[in-house]
Design a protein around this motif. Structure first.
Motif, PDB file in Angstrom:
ATOM      1  N   LYS A   5       2.434  -7.294  -2.807  1.00 35.61           N
ATOM      2  CA  LYS A   5       3.363  -8.129  -2.035  1.00 35.61           C
ATOM      3  C   LYS A   5       3.443  -7.670  -0.576  1.00 35.61           C
ATOM      4  CE  LYS A   5       6.325  -9.307  -5.978  1.00 35.61           C
ATOM      5  NZ  LYS A   5       7.667  -9.119  -6.593  1.00 35.61           N
ATOM      6  N   PRO A 173      10.615  -6.083  -2.702  1.00 34.57           N
ATOM      7  CA  PRO A 173       9.482  -5.155  -2.576  1.00 34.57           C
ATOM      8  C   PRO A 173       9.972  -3.744  -2.263  1.00 34.57           C
ATOM      9  CG  PRO A 173       9.107  -7.164  -1.307  1.00 34.57           C
ATOM     10  CD  PRO A 173      10.547  -7.178  -1.720  1.00 34.57           C
ATOM     11  N   GLU A 195       5.179  -1.406  -4.145  1.00 37.82           N
ATOM     12  CA  GLU A 195       4.227  -2.345  -3.548  1.00 37.82           C
ATOM     13  C   GLU A 195       3.421  -1.696  -2.431  1.00 37.82           C
ATOM     14  OE1 GLU A 195       3.695  -5.332  -4.718  1.00 37.82           O
ATOM     15  OE2 GLU A 195       5.362  -5.404  -6.149  1.00 37.82           O
TER      16      GLU A 195
END
Length: 322
Positions: A5, A173, A195
């Motif tokens: 992400k 995230p 992430e």
């Protein structure tokens, strides 16, 4: 290629971040990190004014066409820090990524959101991460006890703190910070739900870091035991490199009745930046370093470092996939 992400959100090639570092986060290093495919942050409070920060951003842009960000560490200071001017300089520059640390950036969020700037906030506990998201930050960088600088007062290592934060904020995230230094770190962090990873000490030991070679070599020579916690008695804990000054501070602070004035001169940030980072006197002041120094064995270019991390990450992924 490892896509996450974070890589998709910021248009970077690797899920590797170099967060803001006082005395280190200048444009030359940030541009080298960006050109290597990672994401680096200029440290705003190293510059006297918003105009000086803007000039550093433009200097960085002349060295890279890749994304980079600016760090705003929001902290109390005897000398007022021009945070509003920094914020407006960031917006005027067109930079779209800001990393904040210290207190929550509540008063800056409306202007950043209006300008389309994504805000990463660094936290040292799950409760602070949840609070920051409620206030409107976009991404959390969670800092484990292993980290250089300020690990908070809870003393929770990243292997627990990271997945606990991911569980508490499943739609946000999360960046893993503290103890991250190589491809093994990256794959472990991704497995725990991150992430991306944030590496500070690792990027200090690179060719492009504008700090004295003595400091870089000391990071290579040090082990996980060569850090000291100072500021514990003041509830303002910092993890710093072990040297004569940090050991003296820690000894003084074993007496909880001793006031800050007893260590103020020893802990002065300017002393560490000038004597140590600039001039290479390793006992000239306090300087931050994380336990990840135990995993650092060379002083490569940023391009070599990022490539090596990604090669090792792919090898680890292949090994555990069989």
């Amino acid at each position: 290629m490892i896509k996450t992400k974070i890589t998709e959100m910021f248009g970077i090639n690797t899920p590797i971040i170099m967060g803001g570092m006082t005395g280190v986060g200048y444009g030359q290093l940030v541009a080298a990190v960006a050109n290597a495919g990672a994401l680096g942050f200029i440290t705003a409070h190293m510059f006297p004014t918003g105009d000086d920060l803007l000039a550093e951003i433009e200097k960085t842009r002349a060295l890279t066409d890749k994304p980079f960000g600016v760090n705003l560490t929001l902290m109390p200071s005897i000398t007022p820090i021009p945070y509003d001017d920094y914020r407006e300089a960031i917006i005027a520059s067109g930079v779209k990524i800001v990393e904040t640390a210290g207190r929550a950036p509540t008063d800056h969020l409306p202007r950043f959101k209006e300008a389309g700037v994504k805000v990463i906030h660094k936290c040292t506990s799950v409760r602070h991460a949840v609070s920051a998201v409620k206030k409107g930050v976009d991404i959390i960088s969670i800092d484990g006890f292993e980290c250089a600088g300020h690990p908070g007062e809870d003393d929770v290592g990243l292997v627990v703190l990271l997945p606990a934060t991911v569980d508490a904020l499943p739609d946000v995230p999360i960046i893993a910070s503290g103890g991250m230094a190589d491809g093994r770190s990256l794959i472990a962090a991704l497995a725990l739900g991150a992430e991306a990873v944030n590496m500070g000490t690792r990027f200090c030991a690179t060719q492009e870091a504008q700090i004295h070679p003595n400091v870089k070599q000391k990071i290579v020579d040090n082990t996980e035991l060569d850090t000291v916690l100072v500021g514990r008695s003041l509830r303002n804990t910092a993890r710093v490199a072990r040297n004569a000054v940090s050991e003296q501070v820690a000894e003084i602070q074993r007496d909880p009745t001793r006031p800050f004035e007893d260590v103020k001169d020893l802990m002065a940030g300017a002393r560490g930046r000038i004597n140590v980072l600039r001039d290479g006197d390793l006992d000239g002041g306090i300087w931050t370093s994380g336990q990840s120094q135990a995993l650092i064995h060379d002083i490569p270019t940023c391009a070599e470092l990022v490539a090596n991390i990604m090669r090792q990450a792919e090898a680890v992924r292949a090994r555990i996939g069989n």
